[in-house]
Design a protein around this motif. Sequence first.
Motif, PDB file in Angstrom:
ATOM      1  N   VAL A  63       0.857  -1.185   0.000  1.00  0.00           N
ATOM      2  CA  VAL A  63       0.000   0.000   0.000  1.00  0.00           C
ATOM      3  C   VAL A  63       0.889   1.231   0.000  1.00  0.00           C
ATOM      4  N   ILE A  64       0.357   2.339  -0.516  1.00  0.00           N
ATOM      5  CA  ILE A  64       1.054   3.628  -0.471  1.00  0.00           C
ATOM      6  C   ILE A  64       0.145   4.636   0.224  1.00  0.00           C
ATOM      7  N   LYS A  65       0.723   5.376   1.141  1.00  0.00           N
ATOM      8  CA  LYS A  65      -0.002   6.444   1.826  1.00  0.00           C
ATOM      9  C   LYS A  65       0.717   7.763   1.597  1.00  0.00           C
ATOM     10  N   ILE A  66       0.010   8.717   0.992  1.00  0.00           N
ATOM     11  CA  ILE A  66       0.575  10.062   0.808  1.00  0.00           C
ATOM     12  C   ILE A  66       0.216  10.881   2.038  1.00  0.00           C
ATOM     13  N   LEU A  67       1.223  11.364   2.742  1.00  0.00           N
ATOM     14  CA  LEU A  67       1.014  12.071   4.008  1.00  0.00           C
ATOM     15  C   LEU A  67       0.610  13.520   3.813  1.00  0.00           C
ATOM     16  N   GLY A  68       0.847  14.071   2.619  1.00  0.00           N
ATOM     17  CA  GLY A  68       0.490  15.457   2.366  1.00  0.00           C
ATOM     18  C   GLY A  68       1.561  16.162   1.554  1.00  0.00           C
ATOM     19  N   THR A  69       1.433  17.458   1.460  1.00  0.00           N
ATOM     20  CA  THR A  69       2.389  18.261   0.704  1.00  0.00           C
ATOM     21  C   THR A  69       2.849  19.441   1.544  1.00  0.00           C
ATOM     22  N   GLU A  70       3.968  20.020   1.134  1.00  0.00           N
ATOM     23  CA  GLU A  70       4.467  21.240   1.752  1.00  0.00           C
ATOM     24  C   GLU A  70       5.187  22.061   0.691  1.00  0.00           C
ATOM     25  N   LYS A  71       5.310  23.333   0.954  1.00  0.00           N
ATOM     26  CA  LYS A  71       5.975  24.217   0.002  1.00  0.00           C
ATOM     27  C   LYS A  71       7.448  23.856  -0.114  1.00  0.00           C
ATOM     28  N   GLY A  72       7.919  23.708  -1.344  1.00  0.00           N
ATOM     29  CA  GLY A  72       9.321  23.401  -1.581  1.00  0.00           C
ATOM     30  C   GLY A  72      10.099  24.645  -1.960  1.00  0.00           C
ATOM     31  N   LYS A  73      11.252  24.459  -2.546  1.00  0.00           N
ATOM     32  CA  LYS A  73      12.078  25.583  -2.931  1.00  0.00           C
ATOM     33  C   LYS A  73      11.805  25.968  -4.386  1.00  0.00           C
ATOM     34  N   LYS A  74      11.958  27.243  -4.702  1.00  0.00           N
ATOM     35  CA  LYS A  74      11.864  27.744  -6.075  1.00  0.00           C
ATOM     36  C   LYS A  74      10.593  27.267  -6.783  1.00  0.00           C
TER      37      LYS A  74
END
Length: 404
Positions: free
Chosen positions: A221-232
């Motif tokens: 199974v794959i669980k995506i925990l979320g996103t966050e702002k990256g660089k550039k």
Amino acid sequence: MAFRCQRDSYAREFTTSVVACCPAELQTDAGGKKEVLRGFHVVLEDTLLFPEGGGQPDDRGTINDIPVLRVTRRGAQADHFTQTPLSPGSQVQVQVDWERRFDHMQQHSGQHLITAVADHLFGLKTTSWELGRLRSIIELDSPSVTAEQVAAIEQSVNEKIRNRLPVTVRELSLDDPEVEQVRGRGLPDDHAGPIRVITIEGVDSNMCCGTHVSNLSDLQVIKILGTEKGKKNKTNLMFLAGNRVLKWMERSHGTEKALTTLLKCGAEEHVEAVKKLQNSIKLLQKEEPSLLQFHSLTSTWISCLFPLSRKEGDSEFMNIIANEIGSEETLLLLTVGDEKGAGLFLLSGPAEAVETLGPRVAEILEGKGAGKKGRFQGKATKMSRRAEVQALLQDYVSTQSAEE
């Protein structure tokens, strides 16, 4: 030629021979403390231990039961750092730390799958990725990714896992025309030998040097925990694959059980319970001057009555105050609610006094309550009669003081 670990990622041990062994040093950083270890770089005829590359950390394992502390690639060969020398020409048994290897296989193949699906569904290109110790991060070439997109990607990748799609590895020569059709971010300057292509049937083909599962079903199974702002103007997408999801659930379940014990409510009520605690703390902070005055009184009086009434609050708020300032020598009366309507009350203090006075307080306030061990609390319908309760308690304190 690819290493044995790349030709067969599921192999756990095999026999090979030592080609070379020379003195070397390894810089380590454990808990912020840097240390230089002295040892040897051992080169084998072939290796089962993957050297760091392609965003994937190196393997751990043993050579003749001697721990391998680092594996790095140097051109077409791998350097195994050990603190014990091995004789060139000797036959050795190589074993891989399978738990670490399989974890890396799951995360790396999971990254390939997520990358392909994100590109196919929304044109989100992967610019880099990191296989971290606890979670992995894919850097997407987009300033933002919506929650709806994340949900769609997660649903799609898990559907493909349930479909048990095969994953194959092929080797192509540099001049093979098919190389131009394969996704990749370029080859390292010191690359030697054929190009490895990892293909998820019907989904993706990608140049890669890492170790992978042979079927998506091994990802579990794959669980995506979320996103966050990256660089550039990039967005980082955090994910877990396979056994990491199970470990994450185990940790989360442990936290949930601990919170259930502390908050004394079911998991579905945790958020609301914390919100109530936060509100109670805010109210408690407003009461600080009164509480300080109370502490001053109790430092000089043997027995006293401390009444406190607030329109806002709940039973948790009253219990916090009772726990903080209550004592076996002092009657503490706490009420919350509209003085013209209903509310809550709590009486604490000497166990004998509370046992006697508690029911009478409930009767005056036309409410119901219960108590034990020096604390009586309940609901009231006539908060307007609070003054009568206070008078009752004050008479009791005065009587007790006179008798002493």
